[in-house]
Design a protein around this motif. Structure first.
Motif, PDB file in Angstrom:
ATOM      1  N   GLY A  90       0.826  -1.208   0.000  1.00 17.16           N
ATOM      2  CA  GLY A  90       0.000   0.000   0.000  1.00 17.16           C
ATOM      3  C   GLY A  90       0.858   1.254   0.000  1.00 17.16           C
ATOM      4  N   MET A  91       0.223   2.397   0.294  1.00 19.29           N
ATOM      5  CA  MET A  91       0.937   3.681   0.242  1.00 19.29           C
ATOM      6  C   MET A  91       1.174   4.238   1.640  1.00 19.29           C
ATOM      7  SD  MET A  91      -0.407   5.962  -2.904  1.00 19.29           S
ATOM      8  CE  MET A  91      -2.137   5.751  -2.665  1.00 19.29           C
ATOM      9  N   GLY A  92       2.393   4.673   1.880  1.00 19.26           N
ATOM     10  CA  GLY A  92       2.703   5.418   3.094  1.00 19.26           C
ATOM     11  C   GLY A  92       3.248   4.577   4.229  1.00 19.26           C
ATOM     12  N   ARG A 116      12.642  -3.189  -1.459  1.00 17.29           N
ATOM     13  CA  ARG A 116      11.435  -2.451  -1.844  1.00 17.29           C
ATOM     14  C   ARG A 116      11.640  -1.963  -3.266  1.00 17.29           C
ATOM     15  NH1 ARG A 116       7.656   1.335  -2.559  1.00 17.29           N
ATOM     16  NH2 ARG A 116       8.362   3.497  -2.676  1.00 17.29           N
ATOM     17  N   THR A 131       8.128   3.407  -7.022  1.00 17.63           N
ATOM     18  CA  THR A 131       8.178   4.611  -7.848  1.00 17.63           C
ATOM     19  C   THR A 131       8.507   5.806  -6.946  1.00 17.63           C
ATOM     20  OG1 THR A 131       5.818   4.991  -7.541  1.00 17.63           O
ATOM     21  CG2 THR A 131       6.464   3.727  -9.482  1.00 17.63           C
ATOM     22  N   PHE A 186       2.053  13.033  -0.326  1.00 19.56           N
ATOM     23  CA  PHE A 186       2.455  13.155  -1.730  1.00 19.56           C
ATOM     24  C   PHE A 186       2.449  14.622  -2.177  1.00 19.56           C
ATOM     25  CE2 PHE A 186       1.291  13.003  -6.300  1.00 19.56           C
ATOM     26  CZ  PHE A 186       2.199  12.070  -6.797  1.00 19.56           C
ATOM     27  N   GLU A 222       9.947   9.542  -1.999  1.00 22.65           N
ATOM     28  CA  GLU A 222       8.844   8.575  -1.951  1.00 22.65           C
ATOM     29  C   GLU A 222       8.285   8.527  -0.534  1.00 22.65           C
ATOM     30  OE1 GLU A 222      10.695   6.819   0.353  1.00 22.65           O
ATOM     31  OE2 GLU A 222      10.119   4.871  -0.455  1.00 22.65           O
ATOM     32  N   MET A 223       7.530   7.473  -0.188  1.00 18.39           N
ATOM     33  CA  MET A 223       6.754   7.552   1.041  1.00 18.39           C
ATOM     34  C   MET A 223       6.851   6.352   1.988  1.00 18.39           C
ATOM     35  SD  MET A 223       3.327   9.293  -0.567  1.00 18.39           S
ATOM     36  CE  MET A 223       2.486   9.226   0.985  1.00 18.39           C
ATOM     37  N   GLU A 224       7.800   5.468   1.767  1.00 17.97           N
ATOM     38  CA  GLU A 224       7.887   4.280   2.637  1.00 17.97           C
ATOM     39  C   GLU A 224       9.294   3.927   3.115  1.00 17.97           C
ATOM     40  OE1 GLU A 224       6.389   3.981  -0.483  1.00 17.97           O
ATOM     41  OE2 GLU A 224       4.298   4.121   0.184  1.00 17.97           O
TER      42      GLU A 224
END
Ligand code: R2B
Ligand code: URA
Length: 312
Positions: A108-110, A137, A140, A212, A247-249
């Motif tokens: 998922g995102m975040g 990981r 994008t 984002f 990015e976010m993770e």
């Protein structure tokens, strides 16, 4: 439950074991990995997952399924018309696929989403008594000062102040964890890209944000309180701090892998150059082809590690 580090004993290399550090787990009769829809009383983890040596995680369930199909072909494990069942069938939180020693899981995102997945993944690998596991990981990102489509292998994951740290609030208090990744693995991945010579790859710092839009200095969110100049100044500061993508993770991923003694890397393709814009305006086909690049790179790395010759 196996725990502790076992990389070296009396100077000799031995299997690298996964470390969970939770005394409460020892007294549990059963461990339900709720978001995977798997449990130790209902599934035989060593039989199902004991041979896992590589875990690839990425945001979208669809992308992780397509990675499994791709890697099956690359490893010579593809069977005509094979369907790879989702191991997490019965929940739509995450999807998981396996072919040979390669497990693919969506996250998922975040940060909150990947953190929940990683708690359960680390326990799964431990219950299965896996050793010598490498986790990557693939994802994008937005690039800074790079041609779109460039792949970035993360040197350090940094926060929005460009510091290599991840802050977790535990019992209301701040706990700061290191986001150091495996430098040798990053170099090996860069070498793989040289061997492939299909696309540009660089090693650089990755900024991990909580959002984002405003969190990544975009001008196109529902709210924005800063100017184009403010945005450009911030991105220039990030670039000067060695940041090459956003990015976010990656921060919690790096922190949790380090805590559990997992060899880990982050490989993300840049979909756009953030100094030139904010909107993802490239065609679907172009974006899709960029997204294959981390898969191809990691596929090559896994083949190399398993001593499988490159297909002509
Ligand atoms: C990259 O892409 C997603 C946002 O579009 C997010 O999950 C990330 O890290
Ligand atoms: N993912 C992000 O988090 N940011 C981007 O700009 C592109 C993909």
């Amino acid at each position: 439950m196996p725990s502790g580090f076992a990389d070296e004993k009396n100077g000799e290399r031995c299997e690298r074991s996964i470390c969970v550090n939770n005394p409460h787990l020892d007294s549990m009769k059963e461990d339900i990995l709720y978001h995977f829809n798997l449990g130790t009383a209902t599934h035989d983890f060593p039989a199902k997952f004991g041979d896992v040596k590589f875990v690839c995680v990425g945001g979208s369930p669809w992308r992780m399924k397509s990675f499994t199909e791709y890697i099956a072909g690359e490893l010579g494990l593809a069977v005509p018309n094979a369907e790879y069942p989702n191991i997490c069938e019965g929940t739509d939180r995450y999807a998981m696929y396996k072919v040979g020693p390669v497990l693919s899981v969506s996250h998922g995102m975040g940060i909150p989403s990947i953190a929940i997945m990683l708690h359960e993944l680390i326990k799964l690998l431990c219950h299965a008594r896996c050793t010598d596991v490498t986790v990557v990981r693939i994802g994008t990102s937005g690039g800074i000062g790079l041609q779109p489509g460039t792949v970035v292998v993360t040197k350090q994951s940094v926060d929005a102040a460009f510091l290599p740290r991840f802050e977790q609030i535990v019992l209301g208090k701040s706990v700061v964890r290191s986001t150091e990744l495996d430098g040798d693995l990053a170099e090996e991945l860069l070498q793989c890209s040289r061997e492939l010579s299909e696309f540009q790859t660089v090693i650089g710092n990755t900024m991990c944000t909580l959002d984002f839009y405003e969190g990544q200095a975009r001008l196109d969110g529902a709210f924005c309180s800063y100017t184009e100049e403010d945005k450009q100044n911030y991105l220039a500061e990030a670039y000067a701090a060695g940041v090459r993508n956003i990015e976010m993770e990656s921060s919690v991923f790096a922190a949790m892998c380090k805590l559990s003694n997992l060899r880990a890397a982050v490989v993300c393709v840049t979909l756009l150059d953030r100094q030139k814009g904010d909107q993802l305006s490239s065609s679907h086909d172009v974006l899709h082809s960029y997204q294959q690049r981390p898969q191809v790179l990691v596929g090559h790395y896994i083949k190399k590690k398993l001593n499988i010759a490159k297909k002509s």
